[in-house]
Motif scaffolding. Sequence first.
Motif, PDB file in Angstrom:
ATOM      1  N   ASN A 134     112.119  82.365 -74.656  1.00 27.82           N
ATOM      2  CA  ASN A 134     110.978  83.041 -74.045  1.00 27.82           C
ATOM      3  C   ASN A 134     109.729  82.163 -73.938  1.00 27.82           C
ATOM      4  O   ASN A 134     108.620  82.666 -73.822  1.00 27.82           O
ATOM      5  N   VAL A 135     109.912  80.856 -73.997  1.00 32.31           N
ATOM      6  CA  VAL A 135     108.829  79.892 -73.804  1.00 32.31           C
ATOM      7  C   VAL A 135     109.227  79.025 -72.616  1.00 32.31           C
ATOM      8  O   VAL A 135     110.326  78.469 -72.605  1.00 32.31           O
ATOM      9  N   PRO A 136     108.362  78.904 -71.612  1.00 32.04           N
ATOM     10  CA  PRO A 136     108.728  78.107 -70.433  1.00 32.04           C
ATOM     11  C   PRO A 136     109.037  76.650 -70.787  1.00 32.04           C
ATOM     12  O   PRO A 136     108.335  76.023 -71.577  1.00 32.04           O
ATOM     13  N   PHE A 137     110.124  76.153 -70.237  1.00 29.24           N
ATOM     14  CA  PHE A 137     110.524  74.750 -70.369  1.00 29.24           C
ATOM     15  C   PHE A 137     110.326  74.114 -69.004  1.00 29.24           C
ATOM     16  O   PHE A 137     110.947  74.532 -68.025  1.00 29.24           O
ATOM     17  N   ASN A 138     109.443  73.128 -68.922  1.00 26.07           N
ATOM     18  CA  ASN A 138     109.092  72.515 -67.646  1.00 26.07           C
ATOM     19  C   ASN A 138     109.949  71.279 -67.375  1.00 26.07           C
ATOM     20  O   ASN A 138     110.069  70.408 -68.227  1.00 26.07           O
ATOM     21  N   GLN A 139     110.543  71.230 -66.198  1.00 28.03           N
ATOM     22  CA  GLN A 139     111.346  70.085 -65.766  1.00 28.03           C
ATOM     23  C   GLN A 139     111.004  69.799 -64.314  1.00 28.03           C
ATOM     24  O   GLN A 139     111.406  70.536 -63.422  1.00 28.03           O
ATOM     25  N   ASP A 140     110.238  68.731 -64.076  1.00 23.77           N
ATOM     26  CA  ASP A 140     109.841  68.356 -62.720  1.00 23.77           C
ATOM     27  C   ASP A 140     110.826  67.363 -62.122  1.00 23.77           C
ATOM     28  O   ASP A 140     111.490  66.625 -62.846  1.00 23.77           O
ATOM     29  N   PHE A 141     110.891  67.363 -60.797  1.00 24.57           N
ATOM     30  CA  PHE A 141     111.744  66.453 -60.041  1.00 24.57           C
ATOM     31  C   PHE A 141     110.899  65.687 -59.048  1.00 24.57           C
ATOM     32  O   PHE A 141     109.994  66.256 -58.437  1.00 24.57           O
ATOM     33  N   ALA A 142     111.220  64.438 -58.858  1.00 24.12           N
ATOM     34  CA  ALA A 142     110.673  63.660 -57.748  1.00 24.12           C
ATOM     35  C   ALA A 142     111.862  63.250 -56.890  1.00 24.12           C
ATOM     36  O   ALA A 142     112.751  62.534 -57.346  1.00 24.12           O
TER      37      ALA A 142
END
Length: 164
Positions: A134-142
């Motif tokens: 219930n905690v956002p896990f951030n994973q960005d893509f380029a």
Amino acid sequence: MSYHLLFKSLIPITLLLLLNSCRKTTPEFDGINCTGNCYILTGRVVDTPSNAGLQGVELKFFYRPTGYALLTNTTRYLGKTTTNQRGEYKFKFDGTAFKDDGGYYRIQAVKAGYFYGHLNQNDISFDLDSTAFNVPFNQDFALYRAAKLTVRFVASTVTNFDFL
């Protein structure tokens, strides 16, 4: 006689590998509804080098077991989502069944004319902490735009092959 034994032992291994390589095409989760122990995956997909958000990128989420679980379970297709106008995405799923299992997660980003990392490789692997429900896990893509390179070679001197 030894060929017969070898053949008999290869059949179960081959069947196991074939079953293991099959991927479920129906997602287990819708990515929107989740109650209880939810993993919340968020992030942004951007174009390089402009760093502008990419709209309409399809993101597919998978879980791949490791170790002994790899022999009994196949890659699980968790679900998919699409980025919004700003290139942002959000995907939620119940992580209860995955918290004690050794394995890793993969996100596959697909948009026509783009790739991630090496050419024809559009996925990233990561782990999730079961204490971070219930905690956002951030994973960005380029993502990188595929380009065509034309090379023309010009010889500065002409070799007389008759002389050689």
